[in-house]
Design a protein around this motif. Structure first.
Motif, PDB file in Angstrom:
ATOM      1  N   VAL A  97       0.868  -1.134   0.215  1.00 34.86           N
ATOM      2  CA  VAL A  97      -0.007  -0.090   0.008  1.00 34.86           C
ATOM      3  C   VAL A  97       0.903   1.298   0.065  1.00 34.86           C
ATOM      4  O   VAL A  97       0.326   2.274   0.352  1.00 34.86           O
ATOM      5  N   ALA A  98       2.008   1.254  -0.259  1.00 32.71           N
ATOM      6  CA  ALA A  98       3.105   2.273  -0.261  1.00 32.71           C
ATOM      7  C   ALA A  98       2.717   3.282  -1.187  1.00 32.71           C
ATOM      8  O   ALA A  98       2.576   4.436  -0.759  1.00 32.71           O
ATOM      9  N   GLU A  99       2.393   2.884  -2.557  1.00 33.04           N
ATOM     10  CA  GLU A  99       2.001   4.195  -3.557  1.00 33.04           C
ATOM     11  C   GLU A  99       0.715   4.889  -2.982  1.00 33.04           C
ATOM     12  O   GLU A  99       0.520   6.213  -3.148  1.00 33.04           O
TER      13      GLU A  99
ATOM     14  N   ASP B  65      12.500   5.576   4.257  1.00 30.28           N
ATOM     15  CA  ASP B  65      12.504   6.019   5.496  1.00 30.28           C
ATOM     16  C   ASP B  65      11.570   7.395   5.427  1.00 30.28           C
ATOM     17  O   ASP B  65      10.712   7.655   6.503  1.00 30.28           O
ATOM     18  N   ALA B  66      11.512   8.170   4.336  1.00 27.13           N
ATOM     19  CA  ALA B  66      10.714   9.373   4.269  1.00 27.13           C
ATOM     20  C   ALA B  66       9.346   8.968   4.497  1.00 27.13           C
ATOM     21  O   ALA B  66       8.454   9.763   4.976  1.00 27.13           O
ATOM     22  N   THR B  67       8.954   8.125   3.786  1.00 19.55           N
ATOM     23  CA  THR B  67       7.504   7.689   3.716  1.00 19.55           C
ATOM     24  C   THR B  67       6.897   7.113   4.984  1.00 19.55           C
ATOM     25  O   THR B  67       6.140   7.542   5.719  1.00 19.55           O
ATOM     26  N   ARG B  68       7.812   6.391   5.807  1.00 20.90           N
ATOM     27  CA  ARG B  68       7.682   6.022   7.023  1.00 20.90           C
ATOM     28  C   ARG B  68       7.627   7.137   7.911  1.00 20.90           C
ATOM     29  O   ARG B  68       6.718   7.170   8.603  1.00 20.90           O
ATOM     30  N   THR B  69       8.561   7.952   8.102  1.00 19.43           N
ATOM     31  CA  THR B  69       8.267   9.121   8.874  1.00 19.43           C
ATOM     32  C   THR B  69       7.209  10.015   8.741  1.00 19.43           C
ATOM     33  O   THR B  69       6.373  10.252   9.726  1.00 19.43           O
ATOM     34  N   ALA B  70       6.764  10.174   7.657  1.00 13.49           N
ATOM     35  CA  ALA B  70       5.334  10.959   7.353  1.00 13.49           C
ATOM     36  C   ALA B  70       4.419  10.201   7.718  1.00 13.49           C
ATOM     37  O   ALA B  70       3.202  10.642   8.274  1.00 13.49           O
ATOM     38  N   LEU B  71       4.014   9.088   7.372  1.00 13.95           N
ATOM     39  CA  LEU B  71       2.896   8.069   7.878  1.00 13.95           C
ATOM     40  C   LEU B  71       3.009   8.193   9.534  1.00 13.95           C
ATOM     41  O   LEU B  71       1.835   8.102  10.142  1.00 13.95           O
ATOM     42  N   ARG B  72       4.098   8.035   9.956  1.00 14.90           N
ATOM     43  CA  ARG B  72       4.012   8.084  11.463  1.00 14.90           C
ATOM     44  C   ARG B  72       3.343   9.347  11.955  1.00 14.90           C
ATOM     45  O   ARG B  72       2.696   9.155  13.149  1.00 14.90           O
ATOM     46  N   THR B  73       3.874  10.454  11.480  1.00 12.69           N
ATOM     47  CA  THR B  73       3.327  11.536  11.795  1.00 12.69           C
ATOM     48  C   THR B  73       1.934  11.872  11.715  1.00 12.69           C
ATOM     49  O   THR B  73       1.123  11.944  12.540  1.00 12.69           O
ATOM     50  N   LEU B  74       1.348  11.308  10.583  1.00  7.84           N
ATOM     51  CA  LEU B  74      -0.115  11.352  10.199  1.00  7.84           C
ATOM     52  C   LEU B  74      -0.903  10.409  11.049  1.00  7.84           C
ATOM     53  O   LEU B  74      -1.875  10.898  11.480  1.00  7.84           O
TER      54      LEU B  74
ATOM     55  N   PRO C 116       8.521  11.517  -4.406  1.00  8.63           N
ATOM     56  CA  PRO C 116       8.046  10.889  -5.570  1.00  8.63           C
ATOM     57  C   PRO C 116       7.185   9.801  -5.262  1.00  8.63           C
ATOM     58  O   PRO C 116       7.019   9.201  -4.163  1.00  8.63           O
ATOM     59  N   LEU C 117       6.067   9.360  -6.082  1.00  5.25           N
ATOM     60  CA  LEU C 117       5.305   8.431  -5.868  1.00  5.25           C
ATOM     61  C   LEU C 117       5.951   7.100  -6.404  1.00  5.25           C
ATOM     62  O   LEU C 117       5.495   6.589  -7.510  1.00  5.25           O
ATOM     63  N   SER C 118       7.115   6.650  -5.690  1.00 11.84           N
ATOM     64  CA  SER C 118       7.738   5.640  -6.019  1.00 11.84           C
ATOM     65  C   SER C 118       7.100   4.185  -5.793  1.00 11.84           C
ATOM     66  O   SER C 118       7.626   3.272  -6.425  1.00 11.84           O
ATOM     67  N   GLY C 119       6.223   4.151  -5.052  1.00 12.96           N
ATOM     68  CA  GLY C 119       5.664   2.803  -4.349  1.00 12.96           C
ATOM     69  C   GLY C 119       6.661   2.005  -3.493  1.00 12.96           C
ATOM     70  O   GLY C 119       6.363   0.888  -3.257  1.00 12.96           O
ATOM     71  N   GLN C 120       7.832   2.735  -3.009  1.00 11.34           N
ATOM     72  CA  GLN C 120       8.624   2.204  -2.114  1.00 11.34           C
ATOM     73  C   GLN C 120       8.294   2.698  -0.646  1.00 11.34           C
ATOM     74  O   GLN C 120       8.512   3.877  -0.511  1.00 11.34           O
ATOM     75  N   PHE C 121       8.271   1.694   0.033  1.00 12.15           N
ATOM     76  CA  PHE C 121       8.026   2.167   1.681  1.00 12.15           C
ATOM     77  C   PHE C 121       9.626   2.449   2.246  1.00 12.15           C
ATOM     78  O   PHE C 121       9.908   1.790   2.934  1.00 12.15           O
TER      79      PHE C 121
END
Length: 294
Positions: free
Chosen positions: A231-233, A255-264, A248-253
């Motif tokens: 569900v990364a993308e 560190d940047a995506t993890r940090t952002a998701l943790r905040t949300l 970018p919408l890389s579809g790769q989960f």
């Protein structure tokens, strides 16, 4: 001088769930913030509902007696025997072993009475007759099915109200459930403490709050975990929309995506369902975010 108090006309249920080791109280009354007066519980001790010219010392003193090993019936006997106004009191208790008992003084306003079952007690005063019977029958049936103690307690209140409830009307309701280390953060026993202090339909609103509590603080079902990579993308799209992610919408989960998701997730108060670690996430969290932001 003897201080007089207003009667708290109410119906309540105290109960114990041996499977989850939970003790709980649920109450409804035409009395503002009734749960603040009626409801008492402590893990390893039991639960107390004190009402009808409520003697609030029955709460703390009853829990202390049961925590020290007294049965619910023995605790009630000791407290009421020492109370000169016991004829006006009503109290229900369930002890740490799940033994239940109730007391209705002969001076309580009609209709007043109680029903004691295995692991629970229902009691009420100034009621439409049939209220406590409906509560007891509903609780007995509900605890054999799905859900948890909070659901069964509120369901019992709803059944009591449907059968007549408080003859003066309705105003407030509450449900309190405790278990060892069951509270927020895991270092307290207050698993669930929800109150509706002034509302035209307090039990309906209370049921809504219980559903919300399950969303934010319910136990994660291991069978409901999904890989974050799957569900990364779509999560990145949501995080871009909320301003938490600028990559970018890389579809790769990553560190940047993890940090952002943790905040949300923290902003939405769902951190009890996902702590920001691991390679999987509760589907409940993902569905909530999709429904809210997609």
């Amino acid at each position: 001088m003897v201080r007089t108090h207003q009667p708290i006309a109410t119906f309540s249920i105290v109960a114990y769930d041996p499977r989850r080791q939970e003790w709980g109280v649920a109450v409804q009354s035409k009395f503002m913030a009734c749960a603040a007066v009626v409801s008492w519980a402590r893990a390893g001790a039991g639960a107390v509902a004190t009402q009808s010219f409520a003697n609030v010392t029955y709460g703390l003193d009853g829990l202390a007696l049961m925590e020290s090993g007294a049965s619910a019936s023995a605790a009630i006997a000791q407290l009421t025997d020492a109370d000169e106004q016991r004829a006006q009191r009503q109290v229900g208790m369930v002890d740490k072993a799940g033994r239940a008992a109730s007391f209705t003084g002969d001076g309580c306003n009609a209709w007043a009475g109680h029903i004691v079952g295995e692991g629970f007690a229902c009691q009420g005063n100034i009621l439409i007759p049939g209220t406590v019977e409906a509560m007891a029958a509903t609780f007995e049936a509900a605890r054999r099915g799905p859900g948890e103690l909070a659901d069964w307690l509120v369901g019992a209140l709803a059944a009591g109200q449907a059968a007549g409830g408080d003859s003066r009307g309705r105003q407030a309701a509450g449900v309190l459930v405790v278990r060892h280390n069951g509270g927020y953060g895991g270092n307290n026993d207050r698993y669930l403490d929800l109150r509706v202090d002034d509302h035209p339909e307090p039990i309906d609103k209370l049921a809504e709050l219980v559903t919300m509590h399950h969303l934010f603080f319910g136990e994660v079902d291991p069978a409901n975990l999904i890989p974050l990579a799957d569900v990364a993308e779509p999560l990145q799209k949501i995080l871009q929309q909320t301003g938490h992610y600028h990559g970018p919408l890389s579809g790769q989960f990553d560190d940047a995506t993890r940090t952002a998701l943790r905040t949300l997730v923290g902003n939405e108060n769902l951190e009890e369902r996902w702590d920001g670690t691991g390679d999987s996430i509760d589907r409940v969290v993902v569905d909530f975010l999709f429904d809210r932001f997609a």
